[in-house]
Scaffold this motif. Sequence first.
Motif, PDB file in Angstrom:
ATOM      1  N   GLY A   9       1.000  -1.299   0.070  1.00 46.43           N
ATOM      2  CA  GLY A   9       0.071  -0.146  -0.012  1.00 46.43           C
ATOM      3  C   GLY A   9       0.981   1.137  -0.026  1.00 46.43           C
ATOM      4  O   GLY A   9       1.992   1.325   0.351  1.00 46.43           O
ATOM      5  N   GLY A  10       0.224   2.342  -0.312  1.00 47.05           N
ATOM      6  CA  GLY A  10       0.893   3.680  -0.365  1.00 47.05           C
ATOM      7  C   GLY A  10       0.084   4.813   0.125  1.00 47.05           C
ATOM      8  O   GLY A  10      -1.149   4.702   0.380  1.00 47.05           O
ATOM      9  N   ILE A  11       0.772   5.663   0.339  1.00 47.73           N
ATOM     10  CA  ILE A  11       0.161   7.027   0.901  1.00 47.73           C
ATOM     11  C   ILE A  11       0.921   8.292   0.182  1.00 47.73           C
ATOM     12  O   ILE A  11       1.870   8.207   0.069  1.00 47.73           O
ATOM     13  CB  ILE A  11       0.125   7.181   2.475  1.00 47.73           C
ATOM     14  CG1 ILE A  11      -0.920   8.144   3.154  1.00 47.73           C
ATOM     15  CG2 ILE A  11       1.693   7.095   2.877  1.00 47.73           C
ATOM     16  CD1 ILE A  11      -1.079   8.137   4.537  1.00 47.73           C
ATOM     17  N   TYR A  32      -3.889   3.962  -0.876  1.00 41.82           N
ATOM     18  CA  TYR A  32      -4.109   2.991  -1.892  1.00 41.82           C
ATOM     19  C   TYR A  32      -3.453   1.562  -1.539  1.00 41.82           C
ATOM     20  O   TYR A  32      -2.507   1.400  -1.099  1.00 41.82           O
ATOM     21  CB  TYR A  32      -3.768   3.050  -3.412  1.00 41.82           C
ATOM     22  CG  TYR A  32      -2.484   3.916  -3.419  1.00 41.82           C
ATOM     23  CD1 TYR A  32      -2.274   5.516  -3.265  1.00 41.82           C
ATOM     24  CD2 TYR A  32      -1.223   3.619  -3.788  1.00 41.82           C
ATOM     25  CE1 TYR A  32      -1.118   6.028  -3.268  1.00 41.82           C
ATOM     26  CE2 TYR A  32      -0.038   4.245  -3.714  1.00 41.82           C
ATOM     27  CZ  TYR A  32      -0.230   5.505  -3.658  1.00 41.82           C
ATOM     28  OH  TYR A  32       1.076   6.368  -3.762  1.00 41.82           O
ATOM     29  N   TYR A  33      -4.026   0.374  -1.821  1.00 44.20           N
ATOM     30  CA  TYR A  33      -3.685  -1.063  -1.430  1.00 44.20           C
ATOM     31  C   TYR A  33      -3.823  -1.942  -2.199  1.00 44.20           C
ATOM     32  O   TYR A  33      -4.400  -2.005  -3.335  1.00 44.20           O
ATOM     33  CB  TYR A  33      -4.641  -1.214  -0.167  1.00 44.20           C
ATOM     34  CG  TYR A  33      -4.508  -0.292   0.964  1.00 44.20           C
ATOM     35  CD1 TYR A  33      -5.430   0.731   0.914  1.00 44.20           C
ATOM     36  CD2 TYR A  33      -3.728  -0.246   2.080  1.00 44.20           C
ATOM     37  CE1 TYR A  33      -5.511   1.830   1.910  1.00 44.20           C
ATOM     38  CE2 TYR A  33      -3.796   0.606   2.942  1.00 44.20           C
ATOM     39  CZ  TYR A  33      -4.772   1.625   3.084  1.00 44.20           C
ATOM     40  OH  TYR A  33      -4.653   2.338   3.923  1.00 44.20           O
ATOM     41  N   ARG A  34      -3.077  -3.269  -2.263  1.00 37.10           N
ATOM     42  CA  ARG A  34      -3.125  -4.159  -3.034  1.00 37.10           C
ATOM     43  C   ARG A  34      -4.409  -4.725  -2.537  1.00 37.10           C
ATOM     44  O   ARG A  34      -5.042  -4.734  -1.451  1.00 37.10           O
ATOM     45  CB  ARG A  34      -2.161  -5.195  -2.749  1.00 37.10           C
ATOM     46  CG  ARG A  34      -1.784  -5.883  -1.542  1.00 37.10           C
ATOM     47  CD  ARG A  34      -0.867  -6.997  -1.504  1.00 37.10           C
ATOM     48  NE  ARG A  34      -0.867  -7.918  -2.320  1.00 37.10           N
ATOM     49  CZ  ARG A  34      -0.226  -7.997  -3.517  1.00 37.10           C
ATOM     50  NH1 ARG A  34       0.643  -6.973  -3.863  1.00 37.10           N
ATOM     51  NH2 ARG A  34      -0.249  -9.080  -4.410  1.00 37.10           N
ATOM     52  N   GLY A  48       3.394   5.246  -7.412  1.00 36.28           N
ATOM     53  CA  GLY A  48       3.820   4.120  -8.261  1.00 36.28           C
ATOM     54  C   GLY A  48       3.419   3.040  -7.380  1.00 36.28           C
ATOM     55  O   GLY A  48       3.538   2.937  -5.996  1.00 36.28           O
ATOM     56  N   LEU A  49       3.256   1.914  -8.275  1.00 33.01           N
ATOM     57  CA  LEU A  49       2.935   0.457  -7.498  1.00 33.01           C
ATOM     58  C   LEU A  49       4.006  -0.443  -7.341  1.00 33.01           C
ATOM     59  O   LEU A  49       3.798  -1.875  -7.109  1.00 33.01           O
ATOM     60  CB  LEU A  49       1.722  -0.027  -7.913  1.00 33.01           C
ATOM     61  CG  LEU A  49       0.352   0.943  -8.042  1.00 33.01           C
ATOM     62  CD1 LEU A  49      -0.779  -0.028  -8.570  1.00 33.01           C
ATOM     63  CD2 LEU A  49       0.064   1.528  -6.589  1.00 33.01           C
ATOM     64  N   ALA A  89       9.400   3.090  -8.522  1.00 30.71           N
ATOM     65  CA  ALA A  89       8.961   4.319  -8.143  1.00 30.71           C
ATOM     66  C   ALA A  89       9.497   4.945  -6.879  1.00 30.71           C
ATOM     67  O   ALA A  89       9.249   5.942  -6.566  1.00 30.71           O
ATOM     68  CB  ALA A  89       7.310   4.289  -7.996  1.00 30.71           C
ATOM     69  N   TYR A  90      10.242   4.055  -6.189  1.00 31.49           N
ATOM     70  CA  TYR A  90      10.764   4.483  -4.887  1.00 31.49           C
ATOM     71  C   TYR A  90      12.223   4.690  -4.954  1.00 31.49           C
ATOM     72  O   TYR A  90      12.705   3.336  -5.305  1.00 31.49           O
ATOM     73  CB  TYR A  90      10.319   3.511  -3.690  1.00 31.49           C
ATOM     74  CG  TYR A  90       8.694   3.663  -3.933  1.00 31.49           C
ATOM     75  CD1 TYR A  90       7.770   2.705  -4.598  1.00 31.49           C
ATOM     76  CD2 TYR A  90       7.984   4.873  -3.151  1.00 31.49           C
ATOM     77  CE1 TYR A  90       6.387   3.035  -4.736  1.00 31.49           C
ATOM     78  CE2 TYR A  90       6.748   4.879  -2.902  1.00 31.49           C
ATOM     79  CZ  TYR A  90       5.875   4.100  -3.836  1.00 31.49           C
ATOM     80  OH  TYR A  90       4.457   4.271  -4.157  1.00 31.49           O
TER      81      TYR A  90
END
Length: 122
Positions: free
Chosen positions: A49-51, A59-61, A103-104, A108-109
């Motif tokens: 997930g991300g924030i 957002y989450y898997r 990014g998922l 992206a990180y």
Amino acid sequence: QVQLLESGGGLVQAGESLRLSCAASGRTFSYYRMAWFRQPPGKEREFVGGISKGGLDTYYRDSVKGRFTISRDNAENTVYLQMNSLKPEDTAVYYCAAGRNYGLTERAYDYWGQGTQVTVSS
């Protein structure tokens, strides 16, 4: 440069909860989107997930939606992953990551913590 340090992992039984924390160094924490990834035993690392930078968007898997919640405290330079109703398939090393863009995927990180082990017994 951002340095990330996860904590809060451990061994729990199925159905229990854990909260992971990720403390960031530096004064630019709020410039970064944050995310949690995990790597189950014998598998590749996957997005959890991300924030967003301000914390308004998350957002989450699919497999963790409704069970996991990501939050952040920009004043404390910390991002959290609250994990409820844990399942054995959630067993993994959990990593936090920081990036400038949405990014998922790992690409992206830019910055990563060292990981913390979460083990869920049945």
